[in-house]
Design a protein around this motif. Structure first.
Motif, PDB file in Angstrom:
ATOM      1  N   ARG A 108       0.842  -1.198   0.000  1.00 19.89           N
ATOM      2  CA  ARG A 108       0.000   0.000   0.000  1.00 19.89           C
ATOM      3  C   ARG A 108       0.877   1.247   0.000  1.00 19.89           C
ATOM      4  O   ARG A 108       1.279   1.725   1.055  1.00 19.89           O
ATOM      5  CB  ARG A 108      -0.943  -0.034   1.205  1.00 19.89           C
ATOM      6  CG  ARG A 108      -1.863  -1.234   1.145  1.00 19.89           C
ATOM      7  CD  ARG A 108      -2.957  -1.254   2.180  1.00 19.89           C
ATOM      8  NE  ARG A 108      -4.021  -2.147   1.738  1.00 19.89           N
ATOM      9  CZ  ARG A 108      -5.182  -2.327   2.355  1.00 19.89           C
ATOM     10  NH1 ARG A 108      -5.445  -1.652   3.444  1.00 19.89           N
ATOM     11  NH2 ARG A 108      -6.088  -3.151   1.882  1.00 19.89           N
ATOM     12  N   PRO A 109       1.175   1.763  -1.167  1.00 14.70           N
ATOM     13  CA  PRO A 109       2.027   2.951  -1.247  1.00 14.70           C
ATOM     14  C   PRO A 109       1.294   4.194  -0.761  1.00 14.70           C
ATOM     15  O   PRO A 109       0.102   4.355  -1.016  1.00 14.70           O
ATOM     16  CB  PRO A 109       2.351   3.081  -2.742  1.00 14.70           C
ATOM     17  CG  PRO A 109       1.479   2.138  -3.460  1.00 14.70           C
ATOM     18  CD  PRO A 109       0.751   1.274  -2.481  1.00 14.70           C
ATOM     19  N   VAL A 110       1.988   5.036  -0.068  1.00 14.46           N
ATOM     20  CA  VAL A 110       1.429   6.286   0.443  1.00 14.46           C
ATOM     21  C   VAL A 110       2.268   7.419  -0.116  1.00 14.46           C
ATOM     22  O   VAL A 110       3.403   7.637   0.307  1.00 14.46           O
ATOM     23  CB  VAL A 110       1.479   6.318   1.986  1.00 14.46           C
ATOM     24  CG1 VAL A 110       0.813   7.587   2.508  1.00 14.46           C
ATOM     25  CG2 VAL A 110       0.819   5.079   2.574  1.00 14.46           C
ATOM     26  N   ASP A 253      -5.302   2.848   6.582  1.00 19.31           N
ATOM     27  CA  ASP A 253      -6.376   3.854   6.529  1.00 19.31           C
ATOM     28  C   ASP A 253      -5.896   5.167   7.140  1.00 19.31           C
ATOM     29  O   ASP A 253      -6.187   6.250   6.634  1.00 19.31           O
ATOM     30  CB  ASP A 253      -7.632   3.378   7.279  1.00 19.31           C
ATOM     31  CG  ASP A 253      -8.615   2.650   6.365  1.00 19.31           C
ATOM     32  OD1 ASP A 253      -8.158   1.965   5.424  1.00 19.31           O
ATOM     33  OD2 ASP A 253      -9.840   2.767   6.588  1.00 19.31           O
ATOM     34  N   GLU A 254      -5.152   5.072   8.202  1.00 12.72           N
ATOM     35  CA  GLU A 254      -4.617   6.299   8.801  1.00 12.72           C
ATOM     36  C   GLU A 254      -3.730   7.016   7.791  1.00 12.72           C
ATOM     37  O   GLU A 254      -3.846   8.222   7.570  1.00 12.72           O
ATOM     38  CB  GLU A 254      -3.807   5.979  10.073  1.00 12.72           C
ATOM     39  CG  GLU A 254      -3.337   7.249  10.762  1.00 12.72           C
ATOM     40  CD  GLU A 254      -2.236   7.034  11.805  1.00 12.72           C
ATOM     41  OE1 GLU A 254      -1.750   5.904  11.978  1.00 12.72           O
ATOM     42  OE2 GLU A 254      -1.851   8.043  12.420  1.00 12.72           O
ATOM     43  N   ALA A 255      -2.852   6.238   7.155  1.00 12.76           N
ATOM     44  CA  ALA A 255      -1.883   6.823   6.225  1.00 12.76           C
ATOM     45  C   ALA A 255      -2.550   7.474   5.018  1.00 12.76           C
ATOM     46  O   ALA A 255      -2.008   8.411   4.427  1.00 12.76           O
ATOM     47  CB  ALA A 255      -0.919   5.741   5.759  1.00 12.76           C
ATOM     48  N   SER A 256      -3.758   6.987   4.664  1.00 14.36           N
ATOM     49  CA  SER A 256      -4.415   7.557   3.488  1.00 14.36           C
ATOM     50  C   SER A 256      -4.713   9.040   3.689  1.00 14.36           C
ATOM     51  O   SER A 256      -4.797   9.804   2.733  1.00 14.36           O
ATOM     52  CB  SER A 256      -5.707   6.807   3.197  1.00 14.36           C
ATOM     53  OG  SER A 256      -6.687   7.148   4.154  1.00 14.36           O
ATOM     54  N   LEU A 262      -8.676   8.840   0.825  1.00 15.56           N
ATOM     55  CA  LEU A 262      -8.709   7.389   0.606  1.00 15.56           C
ATOM     56  C   LEU A 262      -8.830   7.084  -0.888  1.00 15.56           C
ATOM     57  O   LEU A 262      -8.350   6.071  -1.361  1.00 15.56           O
ATOM     58  CB  LEU A 262      -9.930   6.793   1.307  1.00 15.56           C
ATOM     59  CG  LEU A 262      -9.780   6.066   2.629  1.00 15.56           C
ATOM     60  CD1 LEU A 262     -11.161   5.598   3.107  1.00 15.56           C
ATOM     61  CD2 LEU A 262      -8.853   4.867   2.544  1.00 15.56           C
ATOM     62  N   GLY A 263      -9.462   7.996  -1.579  1.00 21.43           N
ATOM     63  CA  GLY A 263      -9.695   7.820  -3.008  1.00 21.43           C
ATOM     64  C   GLY A 263      -8.452   7.908  -3.868  1.00 21.43           C
ATOM     65  O   GLY A 263      -8.519   7.777  -5.091  1.00 21.43           O
ATOM     66  N   MET A 264      -7.305   8.141  -3.244  1.00 20.13           N
ATOM     67  CA  MET A 264      -6.044   8.255  -3.982  1.00 20.13           C
ATOM     68  C   MET A 264      -5.125   7.065  -3.718  1.00 20.13           C
ATOM     69  O   MET A 264      -4.006   7.029  -4.202  1.00 20.13           O
ATOM     70  CB  MET A 264      -5.291   9.527  -3.546  1.00 20.13           C
ATOM     71  CG  MET A 264      -6.024  10.824  -3.766  1.00 20.13           C
ATOM     72  SD  MET A 264      -6.185  11.237  -5.498  1.00 20.13           S
ATOM     73  CE  MET A 264      -4.476  11.565  -5.919  1.00 20.13           C
ATOM     74  N   HIS A 288     -10.030   1.825  -0.431  1.00 23.64           N
ATOM     75  CA  HIS A 288     -11.308   2.244   0.157  1.00 23.64           C
ATOM     76  C   HIS A 288     -12.375   1.164  -0.032  1.00 23.64           C
ATOM     77  O   HIS A 288     -12.188   0.214  -0.789  1.00 23.64           O
ATOM     78  CB  HIS A 288     -11.769   3.574  -0.439  1.00 23.64           C
ATOM     79  CG  HIS A 288     -12.069   3.529  -1.914  1.00 23.64           C
ATOM     80  ND1 HIS A 288     -13.207   2.959  -2.412  1.00 23.64           N
ATOM     81  CD2 HIS A 288     -11.371   3.985  -2.982  1.00 23.64           C
ATOM     82  CE1 HIS A 288     -13.209   3.070  -3.724  1.00 23.64           C
ATOM     83  NE2 HIS A 288     -12.103   3.678  -4.106  1.00 23.64           N
ATOM     84  N   GLY A 289     -13.489   1.342   0.649  1.00 21.54           N
ATOM     85  CA  GLY A 289     -14.560   0.349   0.608  1.00 21.54           C
ATOM     86  C   GLY A 289     -15.635   0.683  -0.412  1.00 21.54           C
ATOM     87  O   GLY A 289     -15.400   1.458  -1.355  1.00 21.54           O
ATOM     88  N   SER A 290     -16.834   0.115  -0.195  1.00 19.38           N
ATOM     89  CA  SER A 290     -17.882   0.190  -1.211  1.00 19.38           C
ATOM     90  C   SER A 290     -18.665   1.514  -1.173  1.00 19.38           C
ATOM     91  O   SER A 290     -19.492   1.764  -2.054  1.00 19.38           O
ATOM     92  CB  SER A 290     -18.847  -0.979  -1.038  1.00 19.38           C
ATOM     93  OG  SER A 290     -19.383  -0.961   0.277  1.00 19.38           O
TER      94      SER A 290
END
Ligand code: IPM
Ligand code: MG
Length: 368
Positions: A108-110, A253-256, A262-264, A288-290
């Motif tokens: 999961r790249p940030v 999720d925190e890192a997003s 989150l959309g990125m 991200h989720g649904s």
């Protein structure tokens, strides 16, 4: 190259974002002369409602037979009511799919695109040089350990989840972290809850052993709570973070929030050590989720899914130039001021989901 891609839209906004991911991959195919063959599979509440299973066998077979999988999202609020008798299986099938495909390494790249720096909730000077990658163990730990049950008895209710790791499971994921650190800035943070969890005691022991094979990498062992704090305080210090399943879920999720939205945030789930050249089985999805409240509104940001497509080209197909073309085009479109609602700011041009996908596909076709 001729490549087959299984496409699993899933629930909520899944179909909307996956359509844009496919659109951009098609643009890559025609520009660079590759033949991508897409086949749809069912998963999630959508599959459960149609055929009574969140992860039909046909979907598992399709994924295993394909060169890579593009996944949207799963989750439907109708089933998220405690105590329901009938509901789709845990995690709507995605957890079992990861396990069945042996996808133990979740990358999961940030990374913050400089032009959306103002959308981060943190001060620009804190987030400006953020560029790290979370390597999350994906097929072990408390998600899978047995016993796992909710017991309802006359004396009352109790529940148990079990966290379990073998040294081999730890060793292979820590190695993925070190291999990535080698081609990045040569710094690795291994995250655990040493001295509280037995799994973490073993994790640290094994991480120290593996570190001896990589004397060129600077290693830091951090407690998960301290790591969560440091993400906000000094996020630019991190390079590669390797951690177990649940910690990785929460930390990513925190890192997003560092990356603006989150959309990125794209991700890759792999069955081996990524080399950038090899053919590695992989599933690619936005983190991200649904997003049920956004469903059907053509507003969700498709960039996480589009960037997941770039990760697919890089890790499963070894198509580095093509992956780079997607990433550069996303950067360019953002620089030109195009935004979805979640990264919108004053003076920018707001686009819907499909318009953002069209824009990226069009600019990609035109790029040198
Ligand atoms: C993720 C998600 C999943 C997870 C859910 C949908 C099962 O939160 O990919 O981060 O917990 O792994
Ligand atoms: Mg998660």
């Amino acid at each position: 190259m001729k490549l087959s891609i299984a496409v699993l839209p899933g629930d909520g906004v899944g179909p909307e974002i996956v359509a844009e991911g496919v659109k951009v991959l098609k643009a890559v195919g025609s520009k660079f002369g590759h033949e991508f063959r897409f086949s749809d599979g069912m998963i999630g509440a959508a599959a459960y409602e149609k055929i009574g299973e969140a992860l039909p066998k046909a979907t598992v077979d399709l994924c295993k037979a394909s060169d890579a999988v593009l996944f949207g999202a799963v989750g439907e609020p109708r089933y998220e009511v405690p105590g329901l008798k009938e509901r789709p299986e845990r995690g709507y099938g995605i957890i079992r799919l990861r396990k069945e495909m042996g996808l133990f390494a979740n990358l999961r790249p940030v990374k913050l695109f400089p032009s959306v720096i103002s959308t981060s909730h943190l001060k620009p000077e804190i987030v400006s040089n953020v560029d790290f990658i979370i390597v999350r163990e994906l097929t072990g730990g408390i998600y899978f350990g047995e016993p796992k049950e909710l017991i309802r008895s006359p004396e009352g209710r109790s529940a148990v989840d079990s966290m379990r790791y073998s040294e081999e499971e730890i060793r292979r994921i820590v190695r993925v972290g070190f291999e990535l650190a080698r081609v990045r800035r040569k710094k690795l943070t291994s995250v655990d809850k040493f001295q509280i969890l037995k799994c973490s005691d073993l994790w640290r022991e094994v991480a120290i052993e593996v570190a001896a094979e990589y004397p060129d990498i600077e290693v830091e062992h951090a407690l998960v709570d301290y790591c969560a704090m440091s993400f906000i305080q000094r996020p630019a210090d991190f390079d590669v973070i390797v951690t177990e399943n649940l910690f990785g879920d929460i930390l990513s999720d925190e890192a997003s929030m560092l990356a603006g939205s989150l959309g990125m945030m794209p991700s890759a789930s792999l069955a081996g050590i990524p080399s950038g050249g090899g053919k590695l089985a992989g599933l690619y999805e936005p983190i991200h989720g649904s997003a049920p409240r956004r469903t059907g509104l053509n507003m969700i940001n498709p960039i996480a899914t589009i960037l997941s497509g770039a990760m697919m080209l890089r890790y499963s197909f070894g198509l580095t130039k093509e992956a780079q073309a997607i990433e550069n085009t996303v950067d360019q479109v953002l620089k030109e001021g195009y935004r979805t609602y979640d990264i919108m700011s004053d003076g920018m041009t707001k686009l819907g989901t499909s318009e953002m996908g069209d824009m990226i596909a069009k600019k990609l076709a035109a790029c040198p």
